[in-house]
Design a protein around this motif. Structure first.
Motif, PDB file in Angstrom:
ATOM      1  N   PHE A 161       0.836  -1.201   0.000  1.00  0.00           N
ATOM      2  CA  PHE A 161       0.000   0.000   0.000  1.00  0.00           C
ATOM      3  C   PHE A 161       0.877   1.260   0.000  1.00  0.00           C
ATOM      4  N   GLU A 162       1.922   1.210   0.820  1.00  0.00           N
ATOM      5  CA  GLU A 162       2.860   2.340   0.909  1.00  0.00           C
ATOM      6  C   GLU A 162       3.504   2.617  -0.460  1.00  0.00           C
ATOM      7  N   VAL A 163       4.000   1.548  -1.098  1.00  0.00           N
ATOM      8  CA  VAL A 163       4.671   1.700  -2.394  1.00  0.00           C
ATOM      9  C   VAL A 163       3.664   2.161  -3.456  1.00  0.00           C
ATOM     10  N   GLU A 164       2.445   1.598  -3.393  1.00  0.00           N
ATOM     11  CA  GLU A 164       1.423   1.988  -4.366  1.00  0.00           C
ATOM     12  C   GLU A 164       1.073   3.476  -4.229  1.00  0.00           C
ATOM     13  N   THR A 165       1.028   3.946  -2.988  1.00  0.00           N
ATOM     14  CA  THR A 165       0.744   5.363  -2.748  1.00  0.00           C
ATOM     15  C   THR A 165       1.845   6.229  -3.333  1.00  0.00           C
ATOM     16  N   GLU A 166       3.094   5.795  -3.092  1.00  0.00           N
ATOM     17  CA  GLU A 166       4.232   6.540  -3.627  1.00  0.00           C
ATOM     18  C   GLU A 166       4.193   6.540  -5.153  1.00  0.00           C
ATOM     19  N   ARG A 167       3.837   5.380  -5.716  1.00  0.00           N
ATOM     20  CA  ARG A 167       3.764   5.242  -7.170  1.00  0.00           C
ATOM     21  C   ARG A 167       2.708   6.188  -7.743  1.00  0.00           C
ATOM     22  N   ALA A 168       1.540   6.228  -7.076  1.00  0.00           N
ATOM     23  CA  ALA A 168       0.453   7.083  -7.557  1.00  0.00           C
ATOM     24  C   ALA A 168       0.890   8.550  -7.560  1.00  0.00           C
ATOM     25  N   SER A 169       1.646   8.936  -6.538  1.00  0.00           N
ATOM     26  CA  SER A 169       2.063  10.339  -6.489  1.00  0.00           C
ATOM     27  C   SER A 169       3.118  10.635  -7.556  1.00  0.00           C
ATOM     28  N   LEU A 170       3.962   9.644  -7.867  1.00  0.00           N
ATOM     29  CA  LEU A 170       4.936   9.819  -8.961  1.00  0.00           C
ATOM     30  C   LEU A 170       4.208   9.951 -10.293  1.00  0.00           C
ATOM     31  N   VAL A 171       3.210   9.078 -10.499  1.00  0.00           N
ATOM     32  CA  VAL A 171       2.456   9.092 -11.761  1.00  0.00           C
ATOM     33  C   VAL A 171       1.778  10.439 -11.950  1.00  0.00           C
ATOM     34  N   SER A 172       1.231  10.989 -10.856  1.00  0.00           N
ATOM     35  CA  SER A 172       0.495  12.245 -10.986  1.00  0.00           C
ATOM     36  C   SER A 172       1.436  13.441 -11.187  1.00  0.00           C
ATOM     37  N   SER A 173       2.739  13.218 -10.993  1.00  0.00           N
ATOM     38  CA  SER A 173       3.661  14.345 -11.116  1.00  0.00           C
ATOM     39  C   SER A 173       4.286  14.468 -12.514  1.00  0.00           C
ATOM     40  N   VAL A 174       3.970  13.512 -13.403  1.00  0.00           N
ATOM     41  CA  VAL A 174       4.477  13.627 -14.782  1.00  0.00           C
ATOM     42  C   VAL A 174       3.320  13.567 -15.782  1.00  0.00           C
ATOM     43  N   THR A 175       3.606  13.874 -17.039  1.00  0.00           N
ATOM     44  CA  THR A 175       2.539  13.885 -18.051  1.00  0.00           C
ATOM     45  C   THR A 175       2.088  12.465 -18.381  1.00  0.00           C
ATOM     46  N   ALA A 176       0.865  12.386 -18.872  1.00  0.00           N
ATOM     47  CA  ALA A 176       0.298  11.086 -19.254  1.00  0.00           C
ATOM     48  C   ALA A 176       1.124  10.465 -20.376  1.00  0.00           C
ATOM     49  N   ASP A 177       1.645  11.303 -21.264  1.00  0.00           N
ATOM     50  CA  ASP A 177       2.460  10.796 -22.377  1.00  0.00           C
ATOM     51  C   ASP A 177       3.690  10.055 -21.877  1.00  0.00           C
ATOM     52  N   LEU A 178       4.282  10.615 -20.852  1.00  0.00           N
ATOM     53  CA  LEU A 178       5.487   9.993 -20.304  1.00  0.00           C
ATOM     54  C   LEU A 178       5.151   8.636 -19.667  1.00  0.00           C
ATOM     55  N   ILE A 179       3.991   8.580 -19.031  1.00  0.00           N
ATOM     56  CA  ILE A 179       3.557   7.299 -18.431  1.00  0.00           C
ATOM     57  C   ILE A 179       3.300   6.271 -19.535  1.00  0.00           C
ATOM     58  N   THR A 180       2.686   6.731 -20.631  1.00  0.00           N
ATOM     59  CA  THR A 180       2.453   5.833 -21.775  1.00  0.00           C
ATOM     60  C   THR A 180       3.788   5.305 -22.296  1.00  0.00           C
ATOM     61  N   LEU A 181       4.765   6.206 -22.381  1.00  0.00           N
ATOM     62  CA  LEU A 181       6.102   5.810 -22.837  1.00  0.00           C
ATOM     63  C   LEU A 181       6.709   4.767 -21.891  1.00  0.00           C
ATOM     64  N   TYR A 182       6.534   5.033 -20.617  1.00  0.00           N
ATOM     65  CA  TYR A 182       7.054   4.102 -19.587  1.00  0.00           C
ATOM     66  C   TYR A 182       6.387   2.735 -19.731  1.00  0.00           C
ATOM     67  N   ASP A 183       5.064   2.760 -19.888  1.00  0.00           N
ATOM     68  CA  ASP A 183       4.328   1.492 -20.017  1.00  0.00           C
ATOM     69  C   ASP A 183       4.798   0.708 -21.235  1.00  0.00           C
ATOM     70  N   LYS A 184       4.997   1.423 -22.357  1.00  0.00           N
ATOM     71  CA  LYS A 184       5.453   0.771 -23.589  1.00  0.00           C
ATOM     72  C   LYS A 184       6.839   0.164 -23.386  1.00  0.00           C
ATOM     73  N   GLN A 185       7.698   0.947 -22.743  1.00  0.00           N
ATOM     74  CA  GLN A 185       9.071   0.481 -22.487  1.00  0.00           C
ATOM     75  C   GLN A 185       9.049  -0.754 -21.572  1.00  0.00           C
ATOM     76  N   THR A 186       8.136  -0.737 -20.604  1.00  0.00           N
ATOM     77  CA  THR A 186       8.005  -1.881 -19.686  1.00  0.00           C
ATOM     78  C   THR A 186       7.606  -3.130 -20.455  1.00  0.00           C
ATOM     79  N   VAL A 187       6.643  -2.976 -21.360  1.00  0.00           N
ATOM     80  CA  VAL A 187       6.199  -4.123 -22.168  1.00  0.00           C
ATOM     81  C   VAL A 187       7.347  -4.599 -23.057  1.00  0.00           C
ATOM     82  N   ARG A 188       8.055  -3.638 -23.655  1.00  0.00           N
ATOM     83  CA  ARG A 188       9.160  -3.966 -24.555  1.00  0.00           C
ATOM     84  C   ARG A 188      10.264  -4.755 -23.854  1.00  0.00           C
ATOM     85  N   MET A 189      10.489  -4.396 -22.572  1.00  0.00           N
ATOM     86  CA  MET A 189      11.585  -5.025 -21.828  1.00  0.00           C
ATOM     87  C   MET A 189      11.164  -6.341 -21.159  1.00  0.00           C
TER      88      MET A 189
END
Ligand SMILES: [Zn+2]
Length: 238
Positions: A161-189
């Motif tokens: 829960f602690e890590v998920e909360t931290e993750r949510a706050s990181l996600v909200s601090s960058v653009t949606a495009d960057l998160i999409t890029l991250y997700d794509k890179q995660t799938v690629r790797m």
């Protein structure tokens, strides 16, 4: 902190979350519980078998005991007839005495059978008792481990829960495009680390040292330009 650096932190969160999920799904205590469950079920099956053996013996014993009572009644009746004074001939007395002897022989046989049954029951009853005790011990152990599992699970859930909360706050601090890029890179790797920091000359994902040329390329890139480790393909954050 640059946005790409935030992705590296996001990766740290995701790595931690995946470790926590793996731990949660592979607790050795849970495996032990399953083994205990199996032992309890085996022991209970054996117990049921012993129980039915004992009950059969007891049923047979009861039947023989009833027979003894009826034989005793028969003997008493014959004795009454013999000594009641209603006999008319010595032959009649003799016949009665023979009958009494024969019934007594049968009584002895039946009483011996009852003793045999009691002797047969004894070791089965002992096995039943020790089996019951074993089940009791297994159930105590199961109780103890279940409690421990609940404790560990709630600890892991809290950390998740602690890590998920931290993750949510990181996600909200960058653009949606960057998160999409991250997700794509995660799938690629695949299951490998998708974004890592460059530590000295080492890639934080594959831990290989980069060549001077590659290092130079990465170091001279813009802060928000995406650079990849030439060895593993992870995004590298300076
Ligand atoms: Zn690498």
């Amino acid at each position: 902190m640059g946005d790409l650096a935030i992705l590296a932190d996001l990766q740290t969160c995701d790595t931690r979350l995946s470790q926590l999920r793996h731990r949660l799904g592979n607790l050795p205590e849970v495996r032990e519980l399953a083994a205990i469950e199996e032992d309890v079920s085996d022991a209970k099956e054996k117990l049921t078998h012993l129980e039915s053996e004992i009950s059969q013996i007891k049923k047979e014993q009861k039947r023989l005991e009833h027979e003894v009572i009826s034989l005793e009644t028969k003997i008493a009746k014959s004795n009454d007839a013999l000594y009641g004074g209603g006999l008319t001939s010595p032959k009649e007395a003799e016949a009665l005495q023979d009958e009494i002897k024969s019934v007594q022989r049968r009584q002895t046989i039946v009483e011996d059978q009852i003793i045999e049954l009691m002797e047969k029951e004894e070791p089965i009853a002992l096995s039943f008792t020790s089996g019951s005790n074993a089940i009791e011990r297994l159930e105590e152990r199961r109780e103890e481990i279940s409690g421990r599992v609940l404790g560990i699970q709630s600890e892991i859930e809290a950390e998740k829960f602690e890590v998920e909360t931290e993750r949510a706050s990181l996600v909200s601090s960058v653009t949606a495009d960057l998160i999409t890029l991250y997700d794509k890179q995660t799938v690629r790797m695949g299951g490998n680390i998708a974004v890592a920091r460059l530590t000295g000359t080492t890639c934080g994902a594959c831990f290989l040292d980069l060549s001077a040329l590659d290092l130079d390329k990465i170091r001279s890139a813009d802060e928000n330009e995406i650079t990849e480790c030439p060895e593993c393909g992870a995004f590298l954050v300076k």
